[in-house]
Design an enzyme around this catalytic site. Structure first.
Site, short mmCIF file in Angstrom:
data_model
loop_
_atom_site.label_atom_id
_atom_site.label_comp_id
_atom_site.label_asym_id
_atom_site.label_seq_id
_atom_site.Cartn_x
_atom_site.Cartn_y
_atom_site.Cartn_z
N ASP A 45 12.30 23.76 -1.00
CA ASP A 45 13.13 22.89 -1.98
C ASP A 45 14.52 22.83 -1.62
O ASP A 45 15.24 21.97 -2.33
CB ASP A 45 13.01 23.71 -3.29
CG ASP A 45 11.70 24.24 -3.54
OD1 ASP A 45 10.83 23.11 -3.56
OD2 ASP A 45 11.45 25.40 -3.56
N HIS A 87 -6.87 -7.60 12.69
CA HIS A 87 -5.58 -6.87 12.70
C HIS A 87 -5.26 -6.51 14.21
O HIS A 87 -6.20 -6.02 14.94
CB HIS A 87 -5.80 -5.71 12.01
CG HIS A 87 -4.43 -4.77 11.67
ND1 HIS A 87 -3.51 -5.38 11.18
CD2 HIS A 87 -4.38 -3.45 12.11
CE1 HIS A 87 -2.44 -4.25 10.94
NE2 HIS A 87 -3.12 -3.50 11.39
N LYS A 97 1.01 -1.11 0.13
CA LYS A 97 -0.07 -0.06 0.20
C LYS A 97 0.91 1.29 0.07
O LYS A 97 2.29 1.22 0.25
CB LYS A 97 -1.04 0.04 1.12
CG LYS A 97 -0.05 0.19 2.58
CD LYS A 97 -1.02 -0.44 3.74
CE LYS A 97 -0.59 -0.14 5.13
NZ LYS A 97 -1.04 -0.80 6.14
N ARG A 101 -11.03 -0.28 14.33
CA ARG A 101 -10.99 0.58 13.17
C ARG A 101 -12.02 -0.25 12.09
O ARG A 101 -12.99 0.51 11.77
CB ARG A 101 -9.42 0.24 12.78
CG ARG A 101 -9.38 1.30 11.37
CD ARG A 101 -7.74 1.29 11.02
NE ARG A 101 -7.31 0.06 10.52
CZ ARG A 101 -6.08 -0.02 10.09
NH1 ARG A 101 -4.90 0.93 10.31
NH2 ARG A 101 -5.41 -1.29 9.60
N CYS A 151 13.61 24.78 4.09
CA CYS A 151 12.92 25.59 3.00
C CYS A 151 12.15 24.54 2.40
O CYS A 151 12.23 23.33 2.65
CB CYS A 151 13.63 26.33 1.98
SG CYS A 151 14.77 27.39 3.05
N ARG A 185 0.54 -10.70 6.36
CA ARG A 185 0.42 -9.58 5.61
C ARG A 185 1.66 -8.89 5.92
O ARG A 185 1.83 -8.18 7.29
CB ARG A 185 -0.67 -8.89 6.27
CG ARG A 185 -1.93 -9.65 6.08
CD ARG A 185 -3.56 -8.70 6.15
NE ARG A 185 -3.41 -8.08 7.33
CZ ARG A 185 -3.94 -8.75 8.51
NH1 ARG A 185 -4.58 -9.83 8.55
NH2 ARG A 185 -3.93 -7.99 9.59
N TYR A 222 14.97 31.44 6.39
CA TYR A 222 14.04 32.04 6.86
C TYR A 222 13.93 32.35 8.58
O TYR A 222 14.22 31.27 9.16
CB TYR A 222 12.48 31.44 6.44
CG TYR A 222 12.36 31.45 4.91
CD1 TYR A 222 12.07 32.60 4.22
CD2 TYR A 222 12.26 30.24 4.14
CE1 TYR A 222 11.97 32.42 2.81
CE2 TYR A 222 12.19 30.08 2.95
CZ TYR A 222 11.95 31.34 2.29
OH TYR A 222 11.74 31.23 1.00
#
Ligand SMILES: *Cc1c(COP(=O)(O)O)cnc(C)c1O
Length: 379
Positions: free
Chosen positions: A315, A169, A40, A139, A313, A222, A267
């Protein structure tokens, strides 16, 4: 979205590590117990299709995903093995599941009733389901004996469903304290007693259960986090074999300068040099998944651990070097070597989360690069 192939920031995945983690787990499984690889969320950020290929070579016989689109991605890549969608699929999309032979989770009588109506209207054939029992995760799933018996009655009258599996689970399989695990395990045994005993797949184990608990009555695990080399317990429990973290997050120094004392970085000017300092700029930031919480985290530049200084920042971010390095010097933001002090576990602890979350939050902007693709069986 543009992926940054023309930038040195990369998610490097060691295929042999994935193979090793699956193959070692399979060695521990009782005869007749299968392993479905949980891929997933794009294989916890490692690339679902590639991970599925490697897991299959290592002995996985099926796959689990969270959403129907992820199952389709695997079918489109050519996988014919069983696939189970662990989340709730809205009944209006069930034709897609039937068409592509994808098993889905049935978690309530009302969902089954609604699904039944739509399946009968569309006359599209049988839907494969795994019945989910909520033994304490809170859940998804059937909770009481009455609910389970009602569903069993309903299914015996409704041939549009093929009951292929039953599962639950665990919420605390990754803990030294096994009381809650035992409580859930007992509830699951009680649920099984109410169900037909010829169900193809009976499964409870996530990675933690597979690594640290006996699974009686079950014939499938799993296997998620541990396949990627992540210890599901963090540091609480030691795995029975060496879990090899498959991914590293790498980049390169793209800019470097020497600053005098009393110059500020990034910043908010939250970091100020206290002496002459060498500062390098790295082409990775929070848009790549390196969140602002990593300010101060230490990364490897060459073979030296150095801190990220000033705010991260969008990027880019800056690190304080011990001295000058060439442009293009390799940087490992999250490493996977035992002797490196910046693996996903260390990163997770730094920002107060679990190791699972770090590879999941890395952005699609950072390309996935696979290494060690020539898989070799280990002794
Ligand atoms: C994600 C998930 C798993 C895999 O868990 P890991 O701890 O990553 O092994 C197994 N079962 C269900 C229902 C899940 O949602």
């Amino acid at each position: 979205m543009a992926t940054g192939f023309l930038r040195p920031t990369q998610r490097v995945v060691d295929c042999q590590a994935l193979y090793h983690n699956v193959a070692e787990e399979i060695k521990l499984l009782p005869q007749g117990t299968e392993l479905f690889a949980v891929v997933k969320a794009n294989g916890y950020g490692h690339g679902a299709v590639k991970v599925a290929e490697i897991a299959k070579k290592a002995g996985a016989t099926g796959f689990c995903v969270s959403i129907l689109d992820e199952a389709l991605e695997l079918r489109e890549a050519g996988f014919t093995e069983p696939i189970l969608v662990l989340g709730v699929v809205e009944p209006c999309y069930l034709t897609v599941a039937v068409e592509h032979n994808i098993a889905v989770t049935a978690a309530s009588l009302s969902w089954l009733q609604y699904a039944s109506q739509l399946l009968q209207e569309d006359r599209i054939g049988q839907l494969t389901i795994h019945l989910k029992i909520d033994t304490g995760m809170g859940r998804l799933g059937l909770r009481t004996a009455e609910e389970i018996s009602e569903v069993v009655r309903f299914l015996s009258d409704h041939s549009e469903f093929e009951l292929e599996g039953v599962f639950t689970h665990f919420a605390k399989a990754d803990s030294k304290d096994t009381d809650y695990f035992k409580k859930q395990n007992n509830r699951f045994a009680q649920a099984l007693a109410l169900l037909p005993n010829d169900i193809r797949y009976v499964h409870t184990a996530n990675s933690a259960t597979a690594l640290w608990h006996e699974q009686n009555n079950c014939n499938l695990i799993r296997f998620g986090a541990a396949m990627y080399g992540l210890n599901p317990s963090g540091r609480e429990l030691a795995a029975p074999f060496d879990l090899k973290q498959a991914m590293t997050l790498e980049t390169e120094v793209v800019h470097i300068k020497q600053l005098p004392a009393n110059e500020s970085i990034s910043y908010g000017a939250t970091y100020t040099t206290t002496q002459e300092e060498w500062i390098a700029t790295l082409p990775i930031g929070y848009a790549d998944g390196l969140t602002r919480d990593f300010q101060g985290f230490t990364v490897l530049v060459g073979d030296k651990l150095v801190p990220i200084v000033g705010r991260v920042c969008m990027d880019q971010c800056m690190v304080r070097l011990n001295g000058p390095v060439p442009l293009g010097e390799k940087v490992i933001i999250f490493g996977n070597q035992d002797d490196q002090a910046n693996d996903f576990q260390v990163g997770a602890e730094y920002i107060g989360t679990i190791n699972y979350e770090i590879p999941c939050m890395l952005s699609e902007r950072v390309p996935l690069v696979y290494v060690n693709e020539q898989l070799t069986a280990e002794e």
